[in-house]
Design a protein around this motif. Structure first.
Motif, PDB file in Angstrom:
ATOM      1  N   ASP A  81       0.868  -1.177   0.000  1.00 11.07           N
ATOM      2  CA  ASP A  81       0.000   0.000   0.000  1.00 11.07           C
ATOM      3  C   ASP A  81       0.910   1.234   0.000  1.00 11.07           C
ATOM      4  O   ASP A  81       1.207   1.820   1.044  1.00 11.07           O
ATOM      5  N   LEU A  82       1.366   1.626  -1.190  1.00  9.93           N
ATOM      6  CA  LEU A  82       2.371   2.675  -1.303  1.00  9.93           C
ATOM      7  C   LEU A  82       1.821   4.049  -0.916  1.00  9.93           C
ATOM      8  O   LEU A  82       2.549   4.884  -0.381  1.00  9.93           O
ATOM      9  N   GLU A  83       0.549   4.278  -1.179  1.00  8.10           N
ATOM     10  CA  GLU A  83      -0.047   5.573  -0.841  1.00  8.10           C
ATOM     11  C   GLU A  83      -0.065   5.779   0.671  1.00  8.10           C
ATOM     12  O   GLU A  83       0.336   6.851   1.168  1.00  8.10           O
ATOM     13  N   LEU A  84      -0.498   4.766   1.410  1.00  6.09           N
ATOM     14  CA  LEU A  84      -0.548   4.872   2.860  1.00  6.09           C
ATOM     15  C   LEU A  84       0.874   4.904   3.444  1.00  6.09           C
ATOM     16  O   LEU A  84       1.142   5.624   4.416  1.00  6.09           O
ATOM     17  N   SER A  85       1.758   4.142   2.838  1.00  4.13           N
ATOM     18  CA  SER A  85       3.149   4.143   3.283  1.00  4.13           C
ATOM     19  C   SER A  85       3.770   5.528   3.129  1.00  4.13           C
ATOM     20  O   SER A  85       4.480   6.003   4.021  1.00  4.13           O
ATOM     21  N   GLN A  86       3.470   6.185   2.007  1.00  3.12           N
ATOM     22  CA  GLN A  86       4.006   7.528   1.767  1.00  3.12           C
ATOM     23  C   GLN A  86       3.463   8.514   2.803  1.00  3.12           C
ATOM     24  O   GLN A  86       4.205   9.369   3.306  1.00  3.12           O
ATOM     25  N   ARG A  87       2.202   8.396   3.159  1.00  2.61           N
ATOM     26  CA  ARG A  87       1.608   9.288   4.153  1.00  2.61           C
ATOM     27  C   ARG A  87       2.303   9.135   5.501  1.00  2.61           C
ATOM     28  O   ARG A  87       2.639  10.139   6.158  1.00  2.61           O
ATOM     29  N   PHE A  88       2.495   7.908   5.927  1.00  7.23           N
ATOM     30  CA  PHE A  88       3.161   7.673   7.208  1.00  7.23           C
ATOM     31  C   PHE A  88       4.622   8.134   7.162  1.00  7.23           C
ATOM     32  O   PHE A  88       5.148   8.631   8.153  1.00  7.23           O
ATOM     33  N   LYS A  89       5.258   7.949   6.015  1.00  8.76           N
ATOM     34  CA  LYS A  89       6.658   8.375   5.879  1.00  8.76           C
ATOM     35  C   LYS A  89       6.769   9.880   6.060  1.00  8.76           C
ATOM     36  O   LYS A  89       7.646  10.390   6.774  1.00  8.76           O
ATOM     37  N   VAL A  90       5.881  10.629   5.394  1.00 10.06           N
ATOM     38  CA  VAL A  90       5.884  12.101   5.522  1.00 10.06           C
ATOM     39  C   VAL A  90       5.588  12.500   6.968  1.00 10.06           C
ATOM     40  O   VAL A  90       6.230  13.407   7.519  1.00 10.06           O
TER      41      VAL A  90
END
Length: 335
Positions: free
Chosen positions: A323-332
């Protein structure tokens, strides 16, 4: 090393247009461009801490059956094999996740146990401690990167020590990495200076030049060691020797030491070193390691893991779930 995975290179080069757009947006909003978060698509599924343990895969084999009664020069040979085998695995093409301050990681490879912690954010520093049957490996690592139009230069700092049970200590000093072709042309990983492993108490040092070129003949070490070097040799070829520290008149043991070493004409070479990163390592024409002789070990996690361990990062959890979209959100959010 030459990178051949074109799909990975294409994704990484596509980041440039993403960054240009982000920089413009951040400047208009009056925000610092240092806060720009890289897209998750160019990342590995591991953090820098986990990748560091993985880089020790071959070394865990090298030290696994070590005889604790070896002479100091033989111990230095095995530590040199460790330094070379670990360093060639730093060329993994995907970017690891940057650890958060206080983040930890612990794992096992063969009969070796590794403990790591991110102890500084700016500059980025990790501390590590590894327990093996006949030795320990400990120290800290700092990598400072600078970029240009089509390359990235990484300067390794810190201190990596291999300590044997008889208190013999071998310290490793790594070379500078140059990654060419970040935007255009062939993607190639090069080394800009020599690598050293030294034992101050026993007056021993191994000096290794990686991919020696014809231009290297201008200095003393290359005239002595590489004057018969052929351009037909592979770029991952290396050559060097073991010497007495006292004969080389070395007084500075900082991370810049390899650039200042000159092999004097009367310095005796105690053992000749040569090999290829992805093939073999020889001392005096005797092979100490050959690729493929043993299966690369699988990493195993401890039954007890600290709450600060990398495996509990939300961005990594969702990245591994694809889930790259959710992963990107948590990363930010975490950055």
């Amino acid at each position: 090393f030459i990178y051949t995975k074109t799909e990975v290179i294409a994704k990484q080069r596509a980041v440039s247009s993403y960054l240009i757009k982000k920089i413009g947006s951040y400047l208009l909003k009056g925000r610092s461009i240092m806060n720009i978060s890289l897209p998750i698509t160019i990342f590995d599924s591991r953090t820098l801490l986990e990748q560091w343990v993985w880089q020790n895969g071959i070394s865990s084999q090298i030290f696994q059956s070590l005889n604790p009664n070896l002479s100091p020069i033989e111990k230095l040979k095995f530590s040199t094999c460790y330094a070379i085998s670990k360093f060639y695995l730093t060329g993994a093409p995907l970017k690891p996740f940057n650890p958060i301050l206080g983040e930890t990681f612990q794992a096992k490879l063969n009969n070796s146990t590794y403990y790591l912690e991110q102890t500084s954010h700016h500059p980025c520093i990790m501390n590590f401690y590894a327990v093996q049957p006949y030795n320990t490996i400990y120290g800290y690592e700092q990598a400072d990167a600078s970029t240009s139009a089509n390359s990235v230069t990484v300067h390794y700092k810190g201190k990596l020590t291999v300590e044997f049970k008889d208190k013999t200590k071998n310290v490793i000093v790594y070379p500078t990495i140059l990654l060419n072709g970040t935007m255009l042309g062939t993607r190639k990983l090069c080394f800009k200076r020599k690598m050293c492993v030294y034992d101050r108490e026993n007056d021993l040092i191994s000096v290794i030049a990686i991919a020696p070129s014809e231009n290297d003949k201008r200095n003393i070490i290359s005239k002595m060691l590489f004057n018969y070097y052929s351009k037909d040799l592979y770029p991952d070829y290396f050559k060097g020797g073991i010497y007495r520290i006292s004969e080389l008149n070395i007084r500075n043991f900082s991370c810049d030491m390899p650039d200042k070493i000159n092999i004097e004409k009367n310095a005796q070479c105690l053992s000749e070193i040569e090999g290829e990163f992805m093939s073999y390592i020889n001392f005096d024409k005797r092979c100490y390691w050959r690729f493929g002789e043993k299966e690369f070990p699988q990493m195993k996690r401890d039954t007890f893991t600290l709450p600060s361990d990398s495996c509990y990062r939300d961005d990594l959890i969702w990245f591994r779930e694809n889930d790259l979209e959710l992963s990107q959100r948590f990363k930010v959010f975490m950055e």
